[in-house]
Design a protein around this motif. Structure first.
Motif, PDB file in Angstrom:
ATOM      1  N   PRO A  24       0.813  -1.141   0.131  1.00 63.30           N
ATOM      2  CA  PRO A  24      -0.114  -0.045  -0.185  1.00 63.30           C
ATOM      3  C   PRO A  24       1.072   1.232   0.023  1.00 63.30           C
ATOM      4  O   PRO A  24       2.062   1.170   0.427  1.00 63.30           O
ATOM      5  CB  PRO A  24      -0.815   0.049   1.216  1.00 63.30           C
ATOM      6  N   ILE A  25       0.292   2.472  -0.630  1.00 67.66           N
ATOM      7  CA  ILE A  25       0.974   3.635  -0.681  1.00 67.66           C
ATOM      8  C   ILE A  25       1.352   4.069   0.953  1.00 67.66           C
ATOM      9  O   ILE A  25       0.342   4.042   1.823  1.00 67.66           O
ATOM     10  CB  ILE A  25       0.122   4.804  -1.300  1.00 67.66           C
ATOM     11  N   PRO A  26       2.596   4.329   1.375  1.00 72.51           N
ATOM     12  CA  PRO A  26       2.926   4.668   2.628  1.00 72.51           C
ATOM     13  C   PRO A  26       2.247   5.930   2.992  1.00 72.51           C
ATOM     14  O   PRO A  26       2.332   6.747   2.306  1.00 72.51           O
ATOM     15  CB  PRO A  26       4.359   4.956   2.682  1.00 72.51           C
ATOM     16  N   GLU A  27       1.643   6.022   4.309  1.00 77.08           N
ATOM     17  CA  GLU A  27       1.082   7.292   4.598  1.00 77.08           C
ATOM     18  C   GLU A  27       1.823   8.407   4.522  1.00 77.08           C
ATOM     19  O   GLU A  27       1.120   9.517   4.053  1.00 77.08           O
ATOM     20  CB  GLU A  27       0.535   7.142   6.320  1.00 77.08           C
ATOM     21  N   VAL A  28       3.132   8.397   4.738  1.00 80.05           N
ATOM     22  CA  VAL A  28       3.865   9.679   4.755  1.00 80.05           C
ATOM     23  C   VAL A  28       3.856  10.283   3.586  1.00 80.05           C
ATOM     24  O   VAL A  28       4.282  11.510   3.040  1.00 80.05           O
ATOM     25  CB  VAL A  28       5.290   9.343   5.104  1.00 80.05           C
ATOM     26  N   TRP A  29       3.625   9.313   2.078  1.00 76.04           N
ATOM     27  CA  TRP A  29       3.557  10.017   0.756  1.00 76.04           C
ATOM     28  C   TRP A  29       2.122  10.554   0.503  1.00 76.04           C
ATOM     29  O   TRP A  29       2.161  11.330  -0.494  1.00 76.04           O
ATOM     30  CB  TRP A  29       4.041   9.026  -0.058  1.00 76.04           C
ATOM     31  N   ARG A  30       1.204  10.177   1.142  1.00 76.08           N
ATOM     32  CA  ARG A  30      -0.194  10.383   0.739  1.00 76.08           C
ATOM     33  C   ARG A  30      -0.470  11.889   0.806  1.00 76.08           C
ATOM     34  O   ARG A  30      -1.307  12.302  -0.169  1.00 76.08           O
ATOM     35  CB  ARG A  30      -1.270   9.623   1.587  1.00 76.08           C
ATOM     36  N   PRO A  31      -0.010  12.953   1.499  1.00 80.63           N
ATOM     37  CA  PRO A  31      -0.522  14.151   1.254  1.00 80.63           C
ATOM     38  C   PRO A  31       0.011  14.815  -0.162  1.00 80.63           C
ATOM     39  O   PRO A  31      -0.596  15.681  -0.616  1.00 80.63           O
ATOM     40  CB  PRO A  31       0.159  14.901   2.640  1.00 80.63           C
ATOM     41  N   THR A  32       1.255  14.500  -0.274  1.00 84.96           N
ATOM     42  CA  THR A  32       1.955  14.981  -1.374  1.00 84.96           C
ATOM     43  C   THR A  32       1.221  14.385  -2.744  1.00 84.96           C
ATOM     44  O   THR A  32       0.894  15.189  -3.644  1.00 84.96           O
ATOM     45  CB  THR A  32       3.580  14.410  -1.532  1.00 84.96           C
ATOM     46  N   LEU A  33       0.915  13.043  -2.693  1.00 79.63           N
ATOM     47  CA  LEU A  33       0.141  12.339  -3.931  1.00 79.63           C
ATOM     48  C   LEU A  33      -1.143  12.874  -4.032  1.00 79.63           C
ATOM     49  O   LEU A  33      -1.597  13.139  -5.074  1.00 79.63           O
ATOM     50  CB  LEU A  33       0.180  11.010  -3.887  1.00 79.63           C
ATOM     51  N   ARG A  34      -1.796  13.361  -2.756  1.00 77.43           N
ATOM     52  CA  ARG A  34      -3.061  13.847  -2.811  1.00 77.43           C
ATOM     53  C   ARG A  34      -3.194  15.303  -3.561  1.00 77.43           C
ATOM     54  O   ARG A  34      -3.980  15.554  -4.361  1.00 77.43           O
ATOM     55  CB  ARG A  34      -3.882  14.033  -1.608  1.00 77.43           C
ATOM     56  N   ALA A  35      -2.055  15.992  -3.100  1.00 73.45           N
ATOM     57  CA  ALA A  35      -1.828  17.296  -3.690  1.00 73.45           C
ATOM     58  C   ALA A  35      -1.311  17.325  -5.265  1.00 73.45           C
ATOM     59  O   ALA A  35      -2.143  18.263  -6.024  1.00 73.45           O
ATOM     60  CB  ALA A  35      -0.673  18.104  -3.006  1.00 73.45           C
ATOM     61  N   ILE A  36      -0.900  16.419  -5.713  1.00 71.61           N
ATOM     62  CA  ILE A  36      -0.431  16.173  -7.192  1.00 71.61           C
ATOM     63  C   ILE A  36      -1.898  15.966  -7.928  1.00 71.61           C
ATOM     64  O   ILE A  36      -2.224  16.504  -8.818  1.00 71.61           O
ATOM     65  CB  ILE A  36       0.553  15.176  -7.417  1.00 71.61           C
ATOM     66  N   VAL A  37      -2.793  15.040  -7.319  1.00 74.74           N
ATOM     67  CA  VAL A  37      -4.092  14.676  -7.854  1.00 74.74           C
ATOM     68  C   VAL A  37      -4.809  15.925  -7.822  1.00 74.74           C
ATOM     69  O   VAL A  37      -5.600  16.245  -8.713  1.00 74.74           O
ATOM     70  CB  VAL A  37      -4.751  13.428  -7.324  1.00 74.74           C
ATOM     71  N   ASP A  38      -4.868  16.709  -6.875  1.00 73.00           N
ATOM     72  CA  ASP A  38      -5.677  17.980  -6.806  1.00 73.00           C
ATOM     73  C   ASP A  38      -5.389  18.776  -7.811  1.00 73.00           C
ATOM     74  O   ASP A  38      -6.254  19.771  -8.338  1.00 73.00           O
ATOM     75  CB  ASP A  38      -5.681  18.591  -5.502  1.00 73.00           C
ATOM     76  N   SER A  39      -3.699  18.949  -7.949  1.00 70.02           N
ATOM     77  CA  SER A  39      -3.614  19.659  -9.246  1.00 70.02           C
ATOM     78  C   SER A  39      -4.130  19.357 -10.649  1.00 70.02           C
ATOM     79  O   SER A  39      -4.303  20.032 -11.547  1.00 70.02           O
ATOM     80  CB  SER A  39      -1.988  19.669  -9.213  1.00 70.02           C
ATOM     81  N   LEU A  40      -4.384  17.990 -10.806  1.00 72.04           N
ATOM     82  CA  LEU A  40      -5.032  17.321 -12.051  1.00 72.04           C
ATOM     83  C   LEU A  40      -6.446  17.643 -12.061  1.00 72.04           C
ATOM     84  O   LEU A  40      -6.819  18.095 -12.950  1.00 72.04           O
ATOM     85  CB  LEU A  40      -4.668  15.675 -11.874  1.00 72.04           C
ATOM     86  N   VAL A  41      -7.058  17.930 -10.645  1.00 73.36           N
ATOM     87  CA  VAL A  41      -8.435  18.127 -10.670  1.00 73.36           C
ATOM     88  C   VAL A  41      -8.648  19.500 -10.937  1.00 73.36           C
ATOM     89  O   VAL A  41      -9.784  19.874 -11.784  1.00 73.36           O
ATOM     90  CB  VAL A  41      -8.881  17.842  -9.270  1.00 73.36           C
ATOM     91  N   ASP A  86      -6.838   1.885  -0.577  1.00 72.36           N
ATOM     92  CA  ASP A  86      -6.986   0.507  -0.187  1.00 72.36           C
ATOM     93  C   ASP A  86      -6.608  -0.083  -1.520  1.00 72.36           C
ATOM     94  O   ASP A  86      -6.452  -1.179  -1.645  1.00 72.36           O
ATOM     95  CB  ASP A  86      -8.527   0.193  -0.112  1.00 72.36           C
ATOM     96  N   THR A  87      -6.554   0.408  -2.961  1.00 76.11           N
ATOM     97  CA  THR A  87      -6.157  -0.083  -4.027  1.00 76.11           C
ATOM     98  C   THR A  87      -4.790   0.303  -4.644  1.00 76.11           C
ATOM     99  O   THR A  87      -4.347  -0.080  -5.441  1.00 76.11           O
ATOM    100  CB  THR A  87      -7.258  -0.025  -4.986  1.00 76.11           C
ATOM    101  N   SER A  88      -4.523   1.598  -4.191  1.00 77.93           N
ATOM    102  CA  SER A  88      -3.408   2.043  -5.096  1.00 77.93           C
ATOM    103  C   SER A  88      -1.943   1.327  -4.226  1.00 77.93           C
ATOM    104  O   SER A  88      -1.973   0.901  -3.141  1.00 77.93           O
ATOM    105  CB  SER A  88      -3.211   3.719  -4.559  1.00 77.93           C
ATOM    106  N   VAL A  89      -0.860   1.387  -4.956  1.00 79.12           N
ATOM    107  CA  VAL A  89       0.176   0.377  -4.604  1.00 79.12           C
ATOM    108  C   VAL A  89       1.572   1.194  -5.014  1.00 79.12           C
ATOM    109  O   VAL A  89       1.670   2.128  -5.769  1.00 79.12           O
ATOM    110  CB  VAL A  89       0.158  -0.764  -5.337  1.00 79.12           C
ATOM    111  N   ALA A  90       2.516   0.505  -4.277  1.00 77.26           N
ATOM    112  CA  ALA A  90       3.740   0.986  -4.546  1.00 77.26           C
ATOM    113  C   ALA A  90       4.644  -0.349  -4.656  1.00 77.26           C
ATOM    114  O   ALA A  90       4.462  -1.345  -3.942  1.00 77.26           O
ATOM    115  CB  ALA A  90       4.553   1.865  -3.343  1.00 77.26           C
ATOM    116  N   LEU A  91       5.726  -0.160  -5.336  1.00 79.58           N
ATOM    117  CA  LEU A  91       6.844  -1.289  -5.557  1.00 79.58           C
ATOM    118  C   LEU A  91       7.962  -0.647  -5.707  1.00 79.58           C
ATOM    119  O   LEU A  91       8.458   0.350  -6.387  1.00 79.58           O
ATOM    120  CB  LEU A  91       6.325  -1.902  -6.661  1.00 79.58           C
TER     121      LEU A  91
END
Length: 136
Positions: A24-41, A86-91
């Protein structure tokens, strides 16, 4: 051999470095990834502009990301709900993590679109490099 997450000061676990294991995407990355998606929105001309830990995204790449959303159909991209984790992933890929973040629309909830981002260690934090939005 799987690496065991280590504590890195406080309650934050270091992301897993195992090339055979999607996590799963580590919690520490989630705010930045959310901000990137908000930029797309917002349909920003340059995706993630102004986010200090995000590498500059070339205008051509930003346009390709927005075009992929347009090509997907008549939908409105929305901010990431908590369920997206719940469904986003990191490798782990040897020197970085490849993240696939499931994108959501107002019309269908979780869509087939993903945001493809690499995350690099940049002690004391992380650096994010946006690749593309696409349907895998």
């Amino acid at each position: 051999m799987a690496s065991t997450p280590k504590r890195s000061g406080g309650d934050v676990e270091d992301p897993v470095k195992d090339e055979a294991l999607e996590v799963p995407i580590p919690e520490v990355w989630r705010p930045t990834l959310r901000a990137i998606v908000d930029s797309l929105v917002r349909r920003d001309t340059i995706i993630g502009a102004g986010l200090p830990s995000v590498d500059p995204v070339p205008p051509e790449t930003s346009q390709l990301c927005l075009q992929a959303i347009d090509d997907y159909g008549d939908v409105a991209l929305i901010s990431l709900p908590d369920e997206s984790w719940d469904t986003s992933v990191a490798l782990w890929y040897g020197d970085r993590w490849r993240c696939l973040v499931d994108l959501w629309t107002a019309e269908e909830g979780r869509s087939d679109l993903v945001l493809d981002v690499d995350v690099f260690e940049n002690r004391p934090g992380y650096r994010f490099s946006v690749h593309l939005v696409y349907v895998p």
